[in-house]
Design a protein around this motif. Structure first.
Motif, PDB file in Angstrom:
ATOM      1  N   LEU A   1       0.817  -1.215   0.000  1.00 56.82           N
ATOM      2  CA  LEU A   1       0.000   0.000   0.000  1.00 56.82           C
ATOM      3  C   LEU A   1       0.853   1.269   0.000  1.00 56.82           C
ATOM      4  O   LEU A   1       0.356   2.341  -0.318  1.00 56.82           O
ATOM      5  CB  LEU A   1      -0.944  -0.002   1.213  1.00 56.82           C
ATOM      6  N   ARG A   2       2.119   1.146   0.372  1.00 54.24           N
ATOM      7  CA  ARG A   2       3.004   2.311   0.423  1.00 54.24           C
ATOM      8  C   ARG A   2       3.848   2.469  -0.836  1.00 54.24           C
ATOM      9  O   ARG A   2       4.281   3.581  -1.151  1.00 54.24           O
ATOM     10  CB  ARG A   2       3.937   2.192   1.637  1.00 54.24           C
ATOM     11  N   GLU A   3       4.094   1.390  -1.537  1.00 48.61           N
ATOM     12  CA  GLU A   3       4.996   1.418  -2.686  1.00 48.61           C
ATOM     13  C   GLU A   3       4.586   2.460  -3.716  1.00 48.61           C
ATOM     14  O   GLU A   3       3.435   2.508  -4.150  1.00 48.61           O
ATOM     15  CB  GLU A   3       5.040   0.052  -3.368  1.00 48.61           C
ATOM     16  N   GLY A   4       5.557   3.271  -4.093  1.00 51.06           N
ATOM     17  CA  GLY A   4       5.328   4.262  -5.131  1.00 51.06           C
ATOM     18  C   GLY A   4       4.480   5.442  -4.710  1.00 51.06           C
ATOM     19  O   GLY A   4       4.117   6.273  -5.532  1.00 51.06           O
ATOM     20  N   ARG A   5       4.161   5.529  -3.434  1.00 49.79           N
ATOM     21  CA  ARG A   5       3.308   6.610  -2.930  1.00 49.79           C
ATOM     22  C   ARG A   5       4.091   7.510  -1.977  1.00 49.79           C
ATOM     23  O   ARG A   5       5.083   7.105  -1.384  1.00 49.79           O
ATOM     24  CB  ARG A   5       2.107   6.045  -2.159  1.00 49.79           C
ATOM     25  N   LEU A   6       3.600   8.704  -1.832  1.00 49.88           N
ATOM     26  CA  LEU A   6       4.122   9.630  -0.834  1.00 49.88           C
ATOM     27  C   LEU A   6       3.316   9.479   0.448  1.00 49.88           C
ATOM     28  O   LEU A   6       2.118   9.177   0.395  1.00 49.88           O
ATOM     29  CB  LEU A   6       4.004  11.070  -1.331  1.00 49.88           C
ATOM     30  N   PRO A   7       3.931   9.725   1.602  1.00 46.00           N
ATOM     31  CA  PRO A   7       3.141   9.719   2.835  1.00 46.00           C
ATOM     32  C   PRO A   7       2.073  10.810   2.776  1.00 46.00           C
ATOM     33  O   PRO A   7       2.166  11.753   1.985  1.00 46.00           O
ATOM     34  CB  PRO A   7       4.157  10.041   3.930  1.00 46.00           C
ATOM     35  N   ALA A   8       1.066  10.674   3.608  1.00 48.18           N
ATOM     36  CA  ALA A   8       0.020  11.695   3.685  1.00 48.18           C
ATOM     37  C   ALA A   8       0.670  13.039   4.005  1.00 48.18           C
ATOM     38  O   ALA A   8       1.624  13.119   4.769  1.00 48.18           O
ATOM     39  CB  ALA A   8      -1.000  11.314   4.754  1.00 48.18           C
ATOM     40  N   ARG A   9       0.134  14.069   3.420  1.00 46.23           N
ATOM     41  CA  ARG A   9       0.710  15.415   3.560  1.00 46.23           C
ATOM     42  C   ARG A   9       0.859  15.811   5.033  1.00 46.23           C
ATOM     43  O   ARG A   9      -0.097  15.770   5.804  1.00 46.23           O
ATOM     44  CB  ARG A   9      -0.170  16.420   2.834  1.00 46.23           C
TER      45      ARG A   9
END
Length: 185
Positions: A35-43
């Motif tokens: 679920l985290r791969e390729g994503r930025l953490p929540a702002r």
């Protein structure tokens, strides 16, 4: 003295080393990582704990939604340098992360972790009972916390990542383009 602050770009390499030290290479195999791969953490929800110039703790929260479309955050990983474990830094990072999430108006946080540890922050398996991870997970370790009343009531289905995509560095983007062209040919 240890300071908790927003993560900076200069923290990233030290953060990866800390996560390797705490979790080893198996961390990349966990369903949460999908679920985290390729994503930025929540702002605004990537925090670092530093002592002087040294990174000694980290926690991030990630935008997800339930199978029925309810927004939530996925917490993790939370890591503390073994040299300072046992001094309450993990708890301080958790309280700071949850306070920031609430201040930004988020309604719920989910995680996969040790239920007795996270219960002191209000996490409970019952809050995530109708939810599933998109791969193997330990049901008794899948926990939820409502930051807003009833945010998880009736929530069900498989979690999906909804956060912003991480920007690929130019070299990686060029390599991806070359591979795509080869497959198209």
């Amino acid at each position: 003295m240890i300071q908790i602050r927003n993560e900076t770009a200069s923290d990233v390499v030290a953060r990866e080393h800390l996560l390797d030290a705490c979790f080893g290479p198996g961390r990349f195999l966990k369903t949460s990582q999908r679920l985290r791969e390729g994503r930025l953490p929540a702002r605004g929800l990537a925090l670092s704990a530093v002592r002087g110039e040294k990174l000694v703790g980290t926690v991030r929260l990630w935008d997800v939604e339930t199978g029925c479309g309810r927004p939530a955050l996925l917490l993790g990983p939370l890591a503390v340098d073994p040299e300072v474990q046992g001094a309450g830094l993990g708890g301080a990072l958790m309280r700071a992360a949850l306070a920031e999430a609430a201040a930004f108006g988020h309604g719920a946080v989910l995680l996969v972790g040790d239920a007795p540890y996270y219960a002191r922050f209000g996490f409970a398996p019952e809050k995530a009972a109708g939810l599933y991870m998109p791969g193997p997970f330990e049901r008794e370790r899948f926990l939820g916390l409502e930051l807003a009343a009833h945010a998880l009531v009736g929530a069900e289905g498989v979690l999906r990542a909804t956060g912003a995509f991480e920007r690929l560095p130019e070299v990686a983007a060029e390599a991806a383009t070359v591979v795509a062209r080869r497959h198209a040919a």
